[in-house]
Design a protein around this motif. Sequence first.
Motif, PDB file in Angstrom:
ATOM      1  N   GLN A   1       0.843  -1.182   0.000  1.00 61.06           N
ATOM      2  CA  GLN A   1       0.000   0.000   0.000  1.00 61.06           C
ATOM      3  C   GLN A   1       0.890   1.247   0.000  1.00 61.06           C
ATOM      4  OE1 GLN A   1      -3.204  -0.514  -0.103  1.00 61.06           O
ATOM      5  NE2 GLN A   1      -4.098   1.516   0.151  1.00 61.06           N
ATOM      6  N   VAL A   2       0.591   2.181  -0.846  1.00 59.05           N
ATOM      7  CA  VAL A   2       1.393   3.395  -0.950  1.00 59.05           C
ATOM      8  C   VAL A   2       0.772   4.490  -0.100  1.00 59.05           C
ATOM      9  CG1 VAL A   2       0.141   4.269  -2.964  1.00 59.05           C
ATOM     10  CG2 VAL A   2       2.547   4.909  -2.609  1.00 59.05           C
ATOM     11  N   GLN A   3       1.623   5.313   0.475  1.00 56.02           N
ATOM     12  CA  GLN A   3       1.169   6.486   1.220  1.00 56.02           C
ATOM     13  C   GLN A   3       1.773   7.740   0.594  1.00 56.02           C
ATOM     14  OE1 GLN A   3       2.826   3.910   3.337  1.00 56.02           O
ATOM     15  NE2 GLN A   3       0.827   2.907   3.216  1.00 56.02           N
ATOM     16  N   LEU A   4       0.980   8.796   0.549  1.00 55.07           N
ATOM     17  CA  LEU A   4       1.438  10.065  -0.003  1.00 55.07           C
ATOM     18  C   LEU A   4       1.117  11.167   0.989  1.00 55.07           C
ATOM     19  CD1 LEU A   4      -0.481   8.595  -2.624  1.00 55.07           C
ATOM     20  CD2 LEU A   4       1.394   9.789  -3.686  1.00 55.07           C
ATOM     21  N   VAL A   5       2.100  12.015   1.236  1.00 53.21           N
ATOM     22  CA  VAL A   5       1.923  13.117   2.179  1.00 53.21           C
ATOM     23  C   VAL A   5       2.377  14.410   1.522  1.00 53.21           C
ATOM     24  CG1 VAL A   5       2.522  14.056   4.421  1.00 53.21           C
ATOM     25  CG2 VAL A   5       2.256  11.580   4.150  1.00 53.21           C
ATOM     26  N   GLU A   6       1.449  15.350   1.375  1.00 57.55           N
ATOM     27  CA  GLU A   6       1.758  16.632   0.755  1.00 57.55           C
ATOM     28  C   GLU A   6       2.161  17.663   1.810  1.00 57.55           C
ATOM     29  OE1 GLU A   6      -1.992  14.941  -1.322  1.00 57.55           O
ATOM     30  OE2 GLU A   6      -1.209  15.165   0.709  1.00 57.55           O
ATOM     31  N   SER A   7       2.956  18.617   1.388  1.00 57.59           N
ATOM     32  CA  SER A   7       3.313  19.739   2.235  1.00 57.59           C
ATOM     33  C   SER A   7       3.660  20.927   1.349  1.00 57.59           C
ATOM     34  CB  SER A   7       4.487  19.391   3.158  1.00 57.59           C
ATOM     35  OG  SER A   7       5.626  19.050   2.392  1.00 57.59           O
ATOM     36  N   GLY A   8       3.743  22.095   1.960  1.00 62.16           N
ATOM     37  CA  GLY A   8       4.192  23.280   1.234  1.00 62.16           C
ATOM     38  C   GLY A   8       3.107  24.253   0.837  1.00 62.16           C
ATOM     39  N   GLY A   9       1.866  23.927   1.104  1.00 66.34           N
ATOM     40  CA  GLY A   9       0.798  24.861   0.764  1.00 66.34           C
ATOM     41  C   GLY A   9       0.842  26.104   1.651  1.00 66.34           C
ATOM     42  N   GLY A  10       0.018  27.073   1.307  1.00 64.72           N
ATOM     43  CA  GLY A  10      -0.041  28.294   2.094  1.00 64.72           C
ATOM     44  C   GLY A  10      -0.796  29.377   1.370  1.00 64.72           C
ATOM     45  N   SER A  11      -0.658  30.587   1.870  1.00 68.09           N
ATOM     46  CA  SER A  11      -1.330  31.745   1.282  1.00 68.09           C
ATOM     47  C   SER A  11      -0.299  32.665   0.655  1.00 68.09           C
ATOM     48  CB  SER A  11      -2.114  32.505   2.356  1.00 68.09           C
ATOM     49  OG  SER A  11      -3.159  31.709   2.882  1.00 68.09           O
TER      50      SER A  11
END
Length: 125
Positions: A1-11
């Motif tokens: 099973q693969v896991q994906l974690v996003e980061s870096g968003g903002g305003s």
Amino acid sequence: QVQLVESGGGSVQPGGSLRLSCAVSGATSDYKAIAWIRQAPGKEREGVSCISSIDRSTYYADSVKGRFTISRDNAKNMVYLEMSSLKPEDTAVYYCATGLVISCWYFEAKDFTSWGQGTQVTVSS
């Protein structure tokens, strides 16, 4: 099973830049193409970009061509989306996604069935 974690968003303000990151773990060898897909409130899901580690193909939606750049670091199992000249219409939750897809040549968002939790991008003055 693969896991994906996003980061870096903002305003950011219009014209600004952001870099989104996607950390891929789990059965990474099975997943060759990684995509960024966004969803804004009240709008259809939109496939933004895709990159393949097999044939090095990439895909960009017309709405982001020339402004967004996708890249991947296979050694680190990371995928990045560099976004510049951001516009208010880029505001959305951005998801990193994968599936049993080898190439991005015939990109269709529906083929990407494993998603991360998403990261919010807001472009506003």
